[in-house]
Design a protein around this motif. Sequence first.
Motif, PDB file in Angstrom:
ATOM      1  N   ALA A  22      11.998  14.071  21.664  1.00 16.15           N
ATOM      2  CA  ALA A  22      13.321  14.579  21.309  1.00 16.15           C
ATOM      3  C   ALA A  22      14.307  13.432  21.143  1.00 16.15           C
ATOM      4  CB  ALA A  22      13.809  15.521  22.406  1.00 16.15           C
ATOM      5  N   THR A  23      15.293  13.634  20.283  1.00 14.68           N
ATOM      6  CA  THR A  23      16.404  12.699  20.186  1.00 14.68           C
ATOM      7  C   THR A  23      17.392  13.012  21.314  1.00 14.68           C
ATOM      8  OG1 THR A  23      17.707  14.170  18.767  1.00 14.68           O
ATOM      9  CG2 THR A  23      16.179  12.639  17.661  1.00 14.68           C
ATOM     10  N   PHE A  24      18.406  12.166  21.469  1.00 14.53           N
ATOM     11  CA  PHE A  24      19.408  12.397  22.505  1.00 14.53           C
ATOM     12  C   PHE A  24      20.073  13.766  22.315  1.00 14.53           C
ATOM     13  CE2 PHE A  24      23.822  12.152  24.032  1.00 14.53           C
ATOM     14  CZ  PHE A  24      23.585  11.872  25.372  1.00 14.53           C
ATOM     15  N   GLY A  25      20.496  14.063  21.085  1.00 11.18           N
ATOM     16  CA  GLY A  25      21.165  15.342  20.814  1.00 11.18           C
ATOM     17  C   GLY A  25      20.270  16.538  21.074  1.00 11.18           C
ATOM     18  N   GLN A  26      19.001  16.438  20.652  1.00 12.70           N
ATOM     19  CA  GLN A  26      18.065  17.540  20.884  1.00 12.70           C
ATOM     20  C   GLN A  26      17.837  17.739  22.377  1.00 12.70           C
ATOM     21  OE1 GLN A  26      14.829  15.920  18.591  1.00 12.70           O
ATOM     22  NE2 GLN A  26      15.206  17.302  16.865  1.00 12.70           N
ATOM     23  N   ALA A  27      17.707  16.632  23.116  1.00  9.58           N
ATOM     24  CA  ALA A  27      17.460  16.726  24.562  1.00  9.58           C
ATOM     25  C   ALA A  27      18.622  17.402  25.283  1.00  9.58           C
ATOM     26  CB  ALA A  27      17.209  15.340  25.145  1.00  9.58           C
ATOM     27  N   VAL A  28      19.851  17.019  24.933  1.00  6.92           N
ATOM     28  CA  VAL A  28      21.025  17.618  25.581  1.00  6.92           C
ATOM     29  C   VAL A  28      21.133  19.094  25.206  1.00  6.92           C
ATOM     30  CG1 VAL A  28      23.543  17.561  25.711  1.00  6.92           C
ATOM     31  CG2 VAL A  28      22.256  15.427  25.755  1.00  6.92           C
ATOM     32  N   ALA A  35      15.064  22.530  36.222  1.00  8.10           N
ATOM     33  CA  ALA A  35      14.240  23.131  35.177  1.00  8.10           C
ATOM     34  C   ALA A  35      13.618  22.071  34.276  1.00  8.10           C
ATOM     35  CB  ALA A  35      15.068  24.117  34.349  1.00  8.10           C
ATOM     36  N   VAL A  36      14.412  21.079  33.843  1.00  6.33           N
ATOM     37  CA  VAL A  36      13.856  20.048  32.963  1.00  6.33           C
ATOM     38  C   VAL A  36      12.862  19.181  33.726  1.00  6.33           C
ATOM     39  CG1 VAL A  36      15.617  18.224  33.249  1.00  6.33           C
ATOM     40  CG2 VAL A  36      14.427  18.470  31.074  1.00  6.33           C
ATOM     41  N   GLU A  78      12.615  13.909  26.060  1.00  9.84           N
ATOM     42  CA  GLU A  78      13.547  15.003  26.360  1.00  9.84           C
ATOM     43  C   GLU A  78      14.075  14.884  27.788  1.00  9.84           C
ATOM     44  OE1 GLU A  78      13.534  19.879  26.825  1.00  9.84           O
ATOM     45  OE2 GLU A  78      12.048  18.944  25.524  1.00  9.84           O
ATOM     46  N   PHE A  79      13.189  14.561  28.724  1.00  9.11           N
ATOM     47  CA  PHE A  79      13.591  14.435  30.126  1.00  9.11           C
ATOM     48  C   PHE A  79      14.542  13.257  30.324  1.00  9.11           C
ATOM     49  CE2 PHE A  79      13.025  12.440  34.277  1.00  9.11           C
ATOM     50  CZ  PHE A  79      13.371  13.490  35.113  1.00  9.11           C
ATOM     51  N   TRP A  80      14.163  12.072  29.831  1.00 11.32           N
ATOM     52  CA  TRP A  80      14.959  10.869  30.119  1.00 11.32           C
ATOM     53  C   TRP A  80      16.288  10.854  29.371  1.00 11.32           C
ATOM     54  CZ3 TRP A  80      14.429   8.492  34.373  1.00 11.32           C
ATOM     55  CH2 TRP A  80      13.182   8.446  35.008  1.00 11.32           C
ATOM     56  N   TRP A  81      16.354  11.424  28.176  1.00 12.11           N
ATOM     57  CA  TRP A  81      17.651  11.548  27.501  1.00 12.11           C
ATOM     58  C   TRP A  81      18.570  12.475  28.294  1.00 12.11           C
ATOM     59  CZ3 TRP A  81      19.165   7.911  24.690  1.00 12.11           C
ATOM     60  CH2 TRP A  81      18.423   7.350  23.641  1.00 12.11           C
ATOM     61  N   ILE A 124       7.500   9.131  34.028  1.00  3.69           N
ATOM     62  CA  ILE A 124       7.336   8.159  32.932  1.00  3.69           C
ATOM     63  C   ILE A 124       5.933   8.204  32.321  1.00  3.69           C
ATOM     64  CG2 ILE A 124       9.111   6.589  33.795  1.00  3.69           C
ATOM     65  CD1 ILE A 124       6.954   4.790  34.881  1.00  3.69           C
ATOM     66  N   LEU A 125       5.067   9.049  32.865  1.00  7.06           N
ATOM     67  CA  LEU A 125       3.721   9.170  32.288  1.00  7.06           C
ATOM     68  C   LEU A 125       3.790   9.847  30.917  1.00  7.06           C
ATOM     69  CD1 LEU A 125       1.607  10.336  35.377  1.00  7.06           C
ATOM     70  CD2 LEU A 125       1.569   8.092  34.268  1.00  7.06           C
ATOM     71  N   PRO A 126       2.871   9.489  30.004  1.00 10.05           N
ATOM     72  CA  PRO A 126       2.861  10.142  28.688  1.00 10.05           C
ATOM     73  C   PRO A 126       2.425  11.603  28.792  1.00 10.05           C
ATOM     74  CG  PRO A 126       0.979   8.671  28.906  1.00 10.05           C
ATOM     75  CD  PRO A 126       1.842   8.456  30.124  1.00 10.05           C
ATOM     76  N   SER A 127       2.763  12.368  27.777  1.00  7.22           N
ATOM     77  CA  SER A 127       2.413  13.786  27.724  1.00  7.22           C
ATOM     78  C   SER A 127       0.904  13.985  27.704  1.00  7.22           C
ATOM     79  CB  SER A 127       2.986  14.429  26.457  1.00  7.22           C
ATOM     80  OG  SER A 127       4.370  14.262  26.399  1.00  7.22           O
ATOM     81  N   THR A 128       0.467  15.129  28.231  1.00  9.62           N
ATOM     82  CA  THR A 128      -0.927  15.530  28.076  1.00  9.62           C
ATOM     83  C   THR A 128      -1.173  15.840  26.605  1.00  9.62           C
ATOM     84  OG1 THR A 128      -0.898  16.554  30.264  1.00  9.62           O
ATOM     85  CG2 THR A 128      -2.665  17.219  28.782  1.00  9.62           C
TER      86      THR A 128
END
Length: 200
Positions: A83-89, A154-155, A107-110, A188-192
Motif C-alpha cells: 500500500a501507499t501512504f494514502g492507501q494505508a491511512v 486491528a491493523v 500498509e502496517f508501517w505507513w 517486518i517479516l515479508p507477507s506469506t
Amino acid sequence: MDDKEWYLAIDGQQSGPHPEGALDGFRADGRLTPETYVWRMGMENWQRAGETELYGGPAAGAPPLGSAAGVVGDGSMRSLPGATFGQAVSRFWKKYVQFSGRASRSEFWWAILFLVAVSIVLGTIDAAIFGIEEDDPGLFSPLFSLATLLPSLAVGARRLHDIDRTAWWLLLWFVPILGWIVLIVFHILPSTPGPNRFGE
C-alpha cells in the motif's frame, strides 16, 4: 473464465471475476483507477489498470511485475502489492475494527508512521496550549490515542495474519523488551506468498 472477465485487487482483497462491461461502474465509484492492479485470462501476471487496454495501454502479455501479485496465468497465487501512504491511512480508518483479513508490511508501517507523526503534532499543540508539565498529558494527544486504539490493534492483528500468525501474539506487548522485539521482528517479516488461513 471468459478472457473478457477481470479480477481486481481492491484494498488488498481479490475481487471478481467481473465482466468488462461492469468495470464502468467500478471506475465511476473510484474502485478502479489506473493504479488498481487487474488480471484476466491470458495475462502472465497482475498489472496496473493504466498499463492495460482498460486505459488505452497495451494488451496483455507484459512480463511479470515481480512484487505484483494475485492469480497468475497458471492459477497460482502470489502476494498482493503493498500500500501507499494514502492507501494505508485510508484502510486504517475504513477497517476501524476489522480484525479479520490481512495487512501488508507497507500498509502496517505507513499506518504506524501516520500515528507517530500525528501524535507528535498533537503533543506539540498540547504543550503550546496547556503548558509542559510531567503529570499533565494535555487534551488532544490522549483523545487521539483513545480514538486510534482499536484500529491500531486491528491493523496489528491483520499484519500478523499476513505472516500466518494469530492475533494472540499481540499480547507480547505486555512482555517488556523481549516481547516488543519479537513483535517488531514479526511486523517486518515479508507477507506469506499466496493465500493462508486468514485470507488472500
